[in-house]
Design a protein around this motif. Sequence first.
Motif, PDB file in Angstrom:
ATOM      1  N   GLU A   1      16.993  11.555 -35.395  1.00  0.00           N
ATOM      2  CA  GLU A   1      17.436  10.472 -34.499  1.00  0.00           C
ATOM      3  C   GLU A   1      18.133  11.034 -33.265  1.00  0.00           C
ATOM      4  N   THR A   2      18.861  12.109 -33.456  1.00  0.00           N
ATOM      5  CA  THR A   2      19.549  12.737 -32.323  1.00  0.00           C
ATOM      6  C   THR A   2      18.525  13.258 -31.319  1.00  0.00           C
ATOM      7  N   LEU A   3      17.486  13.939 -31.852  1.00  0.00           N
ATOM      8  CA  LEU A   3      16.443  14.454 -30.948  1.00  0.00           C
ATOM      9  C   LEU A   3      15.705  13.303 -30.219  1.00  0.00           C
ATOM     10  N   GLN A   4      15.393  12.265 -30.983  1.00  0.00           N
ATOM     11  CA  GLN A   4      14.694  11.113 -30.374  1.00  0.00           C
ATOM     12  C   GLN A   4      15.568  10.450 -29.301  1.00  0.00           C
ATOM     13  N   THR A   5      16.855  10.355 -29.600  1.00  0.00           N
ATOM     14  CA  THR A   5      17.769   9.755 -28.625  1.00  0.00           C
ATOM     15  C   THR A   5      17.865  10.597 -27.360  1.00  0.00           C
ATOM     16  N   GLN A   6      18.003  11.924 -27.562  1.00  0.00           N
ATOM     17  CA  GLN A   6      18.089  12.818 -26.405  1.00  0.00           C
ATOM     18  C   GLN A   6      16.814  12.703 -25.548  1.00  0.00           C
ATOM     19  N   ARG A   7      15.680  12.671 -26.257  1.00  0.00           N
ATOM     20  CA  ARG A   7      14.404  12.558 -25.514  1.00  0.00           C
ATOM     21  C   ARG A   7      14.353  11.268 -24.720  1.00  0.00           C
ATOM     22  N   ALA A   8      14.697  10.208 -25.397  1.00  0.00           N
ATOM     23  CA  ALA A   8      14.641   8.900 -24.732  1.00  0.00           C
ATOM     24  C   ALA A   8      15.619   8.826 -23.543  1.00  0.00           C
ATOM     25  N   GLU A   9      16.806   9.395 -23.741  1.00  0.00           N
ATOM     26  CA  GLU A   9      17.802   9.364 -22.660  1.00  0.00           C
ATOM     27  C   GLU A   9      17.334  10.185 -21.451  1.00  0.00           C
ATOM     28  N   LYS A  10      16.756  11.355 -21.731  1.00  0.00           N
ATOM     29  CA  LYS A  10      16.281  12.190 -20.623  1.00  0.00           C
ATOM     30  C   LYS A  10      15.135  11.496 -19.873  1.00  0.00           C
ATOM     31  N   ILE A  11      14.249  10.854 -20.632  1.00  0.00           N
ATOM     32  CA  ILE A  11      13.140  10.143 -19.971  1.00  0.00           C
ATOM     33  C   ILE A  11      13.679   8.949 -19.164  1.00  0.00           C
ATOM     34  N   ALA A  12      14.636   8.246 -19.750  1.00  0.00           N
ATOM     35  CA  ALA A  12      15.231   7.101 -19.048  1.00  0.00           C
ATOM     36  C   ALA A  12      15.941   7.543 -17.771  1.00  0.00           C
ATOM     37  N   GLU A  13      16.650   8.669 -17.888  1.00  0.00           N
ATOM     38  CA  GLU A  13      17.344   9.203 -16.714  1.00  0.00           C
ATOM     39  C   GLU A  13      16.353   9.590 -15.629  1.00  0.00           C
ATOM     40  N   LYS A  14      15.233  10.172 -16.049  1.00  0.00           N
ATOM     41  CA  LYS A  14      14.210  10.539 -15.065  1.00  0.00           C
ATOM     42  C   LYS A  14      13.600   9.300 -14.417  1.00  0.00           C
ATOM     43  N   GLN A  15      13.382   8.331 -15.272  1.00  0.00           N
ATOM     44  CA  GLN A  15      12.833   7.077 -14.744  1.00  0.00           C
ATOM     45  C   GLN A  15      13.788   6.459 -13.717  1.00  0.00           C
ATOM     46  N   LYS A  16      15.071   6.512 -14.018  1.00  0.00           N
ATOM     47  CA  LYS A  16      16.079   5.976 -13.086  1.00  0.00           C
ATOM     48  C   LYS A  16      16.070   6.755 -11.771  1.00  0.00           C
ATOM     49  N   GLN A  17      15.958   8.100 -11.888  1.00  0.00           N
ATOM     50  CA  GLN A  17      15.917   8.923 -10.675  1.00  0.00           C
ATOM     51  C   GLN A  17      14.690   8.593  -9.824  1.00  0.00           C
ATOM     52  N   LEU A  18      13.584   8.408 -10.505  1.00  0.00           N
ATOM     53  CA  LEU A  18      12.359   8.088  -9.758  1.00  0.00           C
ATOM     54  C   LEU A  18      12.452   6.711  -9.090  1.00  0.00           C
ATOM     55  N   ASN A  19      13.081   5.777  -9.772  1.00  0.00           N
ATOM     56  CA  ASN A  19      13.272   4.454  -9.168  1.00  0.00           C
ATOM     57  C   ASN A  19      14.147   4.545  -7.911  1.00  0.00           C
ATOM     58  N   VAL A  20      15.182   5.385  -8.001  1.00  0.00           N
ATOM     59  CA  VAL A  20      16.038   5.582  -6.828  1.00  0.00           C
ATOM     60  C   VAL A  20      15.232   6.205  -5.686  1.00  0.00           C
ATOM     61  N   GLN A  21      14.401   7.189  -6.053  1.00  0.00           N
ATOM     62  CA  GLN A  21      13.560   7.810  -5.036  1.00  0.00           C
ATOM     63  C   GLN A  21      12.610   6.789  -4.395  1.00  0.00           C
ATOM     64  N   MET A  22      12.061   5.928  -5.260  1.00  0.00           N
ATOM     65  CA  MET A  22      11.165   4.882  -4.739  1.00  0.00           C
ATOM     66  C   MET A  22      11.904   3.999  -3.742  1.00  0.00           C
TER      67      MET A  22
ATOM     68  N   ALA B   1       0.836  -1.206   0.000  1.00  0.00           N
ATOM     69  CA  ALA B   1       0.000   0.000   0.000  1.00  0.00           C
ATOM     70  C   ALA B   1       0.870   1.256   0.000  1.00  0.00           C
ATOM     71  N   LYS B   2       1.933   1.228   0.815  1.00  0.00           N
ATOM     72  CA  LYS B   2       2.837   2.367   0.860  1.00  0.00           C
ATOM     73  C   LYS B   2       3.556   2.546  -0.477  1.00  0.00           C
ATOM     74  N   GLU B   3       3.973   1.446  -1.064  1.00  0.00           N
ATOM     75  CA  GLU B   3       4.684   1.494  -2.349  1.00  0.00           C
ATOM     76  C   GLU B   3       3.768   2.021  -3.456  1.00  0.00           C
ATOM     77  N   ASN B   4       2.520   1.590  -3.415  1.00  0.00           N
ATOM     78  CA  ASN B   4       1.559   2.077  -4.415  1.00  0.00           C
ATOM     79  C   ASN B   4       1.348   3.592  -4.282  1.00  0.00           C
ATOM     80  N   SER B   5       1.290   4.027  -3.009  1.00  0.00           N
ATOM     81  CA  SER B   5       1.100   5.460  -2.790  1.00  0.00           C
ATOM     82  C   SER B   5       2.285   6.268  -3.323  1.00  0.00           C
ATOM     83  N   ILE B   6       3.494   5.803  -3.043  1.00  0.00           N
ATOM     84  CA  ILE B   6       4.699   6.499  -3.520  1.00  0.00           C
ATOM     85  C   ILE B   6       4.788   6.428  -5.044  1.00  0.00           C
TER      86      ILE B   6
END
Length: 313
Positions: free
Chosen positions: A173-194, A120-125
């Motif tokens: 492709e450069t723009l798509q890569t940058q976008r994907a990398e930034k989203i992946a980095e954010k996802q990684k940060q959020l996982n660390v926060q979790m 329940a706590k994990e779902n909330s976070i």
Amino acid sequence: MSNYKFLIMILALMMLVAGCSTKKVQDAKEPQPLVGIVDMKKAVQSHPKYKEVLALEQEVRSISAQAQAQQAAMAQSAQKTLSLPETSQGDLAELNKAFQQEFTEKMSLKEQEINTRLAAKENSIHQTLSDEFKVYTDEIDKEYQPQIFNLQLKLKTVQLTKEEAASLQEQLETLQTQRAEKIAEKQKQLNVQMTEKMAPDKAAAQQELEAYSKQVNQEISQKAAAKQEEIVKRNMQTFSLPGNTAQESGNGQQQAMMKQQELKALQDWIIQDVNDKTGKVAIESGLEAVLTNVTVNVSGVDITAAVIAECNK
């Protein structure tokens, strides 16, 4: 022992009678010796102390029977006691199995309770982080999607040279890569926060589970010890000797032996007294020999009554 003495006396007197009989055949004219006859059994049974013999014999039989019964009870109890360890071990094994099952079930329920709370706590976070992630991706898309869309549109609608098309494709492709990398980095940060946000709860949950395990283990151990003590006491009561049977049996055997010794001493004394009185009567009657319990054809004076009378004086 008394019968043995009687037998010796009888044999001695019979030999004396036999000698006298031979002498009678050799010299018929010689006067026959004066021989007395005593019924020893009757004399003994008529002795004033014989009632004490009967009483002692009854006591010996009673004490011996009681001692034998106690020995039989001891033997039976000892035989049952041999199977006590196996019985106890079987009961204790079943008891331990039941307590292990109880421990497992309680721990399983506790784990479910803790896991449900953590989930329940994990779902909330996760919901909070998901919202943050959505905001972030929206911002990224605002930055990258127009550029990507324009490049894609040019590549599809504008007549481009091969080199121009390759350059636009590279930019896309450069723009798509940058976008994907930034989203992946954010996802990684959020996982660390979790992980960081859940760490205290998981540590607390682990401590709670360990404390609960100790508590349940202690409760079950106390319960198991009480049950084991109960089983041991029940088995000991079932298989223990009644009262102080072992001691009573030993005392009974000792009492029987003492009474037998007392009985034998009294019997010996009575026989000796009868012998003494027989000798006295024989001397007073002028007899040359006295036979006891005669089974041969010998003529003699029955002095049994005189002996009995002398014993009762």
